[in-house]
Scaffold this motif. Structure first.
Motif, short mmCIF file in Angstrom:
data_model
loop_
_atom_site.label_atom_id
_atom_site.label_comp_id
_atom_site.label_asym_id
_atom_site.label_seq_id
_atom_site.Cartn_x
_atom_site.Cartn_y
_atom_site.Cartn_z
N THR A 62 6.00 4.23 0.85
CA THR A 62 6.67 5.43 1.35
C THR A 62 7.79 5.06 2.31
OG1 THR A 62 4.70 6.81 1.10
CG2 THR A 62 6.37 7.57 2.66
N ASP B 224 0.84 -1.19 0.00
CA ASP B 224 0.00 0.00 0.00
C ASP B 224 0.89 1.25 0.00
OD1 ASP B 224 0.87 0.45 2.64
OD2 ASP B 224 -0.91 -0.49 3.51
N ASP B 225 0.27 2.42 -0.10
CA ASP B 225 1.04 3.66 -0.24
C ASP B 225 1.95 3.91 0.96
OD1 ASP B 225 -0.02 4.14 -2.71
OD2 ASP B 225 -1.56 5.55 -2.01
#
Length: 229
Positions: A77, A72-73
């Motif tokens: 990150t 996921d984001d």
């Protein structure tokens, strides 16, 4: 380290515009690959995909055993912050922070203790010959000095993968040569893999392999580029 397998990227339109069409690449630990090609062939798009900043429309991108599409984001990150370093043509040095504060950013974002930050930043600035410029703001630094700061910032947290987008495009020939030597020396010491996008034959000559990106995909550069560094 980094694998791209039959990667496809399209942009919306009528009809949609295919920028990358079945691109495959294998980048090993400690290796530097230079990507050359005409404007508009998707070189910067390729870097964005490798960093997980954009999603492919087909194919797989695997970094250090992890399929980026499965993250996921937030996890992407954190992965970028801890394992990747970025060097840009426009430097992207923050104007209101000193040279030392700019270099320290990745360490602070990764939660490195303050005492260790100070030690590692001092060592990084010394390694690029700017120990005496630690408190200097970017407006008082030359283009070559700014790019050295950008390289130190990209490498200070010891990333596994360095992505460089036209890192010498704004520099004169002599400064560009010094910057390329610095980038290669520092990444060789840490065994970081480097993916370098460039229009410059001189920049490409610093790489272990040179590939040319076309509408049909990636292929070894021809004629061969003589290595100079």
């Amino acid at each position: 380290m980094l694998t791209l397998a039959n990667v496809i990227k399209r942009y919306p339109g009528n009809p949609p515009r295919t920028v990358l069409n079945g691109v495959s690449l294998e980048l090993r630990e400690g290796e530097c690959i230079a990507i050359m090609g005409e404007s508009g062939t998707g070189k910067s798009t390729l870097l964005n995909l490798a960093a997980g900043l954009d999603k492919p429309d087909g194919g797989r991108i695997v970094f250090d055993g992890q399929d980026l599409a499965a993250l996921d984001d937030d996890r992407k990150t954190l992965l970028r912050r801890a394992r990747m370093g970025f060097v840009f043509q426009a430097f992207h040095v923050l104007p209101n922070l000193s040279a030392a504060q700019n270099v320290a950013l990745p360490l602070r974002l990764n939660g490195v203790p303050a005492a260790d930050v100070a030690t590692r930043v001092a060592a990084a600035l010394a390694s690029i010959g700017l120990a005496d410029r630690a408190d200097t703001l970017p407006r008082d630094l030359s283009g070559g000095e700014l790019q050295r700061i950008a390289i130190a910032r990209a490498l200070v947290h010891r990333p596994s993968l360095v992505l460089a987008d036209e890192p010498t495009g704004n520099l004169d020939h002599d400064t560009a040569t010094r910057i390329l030597q610095l980038l290669r020396d520092m990444t060789r010491q840490s065994r970081a893999a480097v993916l370098l996008v460039t229009h410059s034959a001189a920049a490409a000559a610093s790489a272990d392999r040179v590939l040319r990106l076309t509408r049909e995909g990636l292929a070894p550069s021809a004629p061969p580029v003589e290595r100079t560094l």
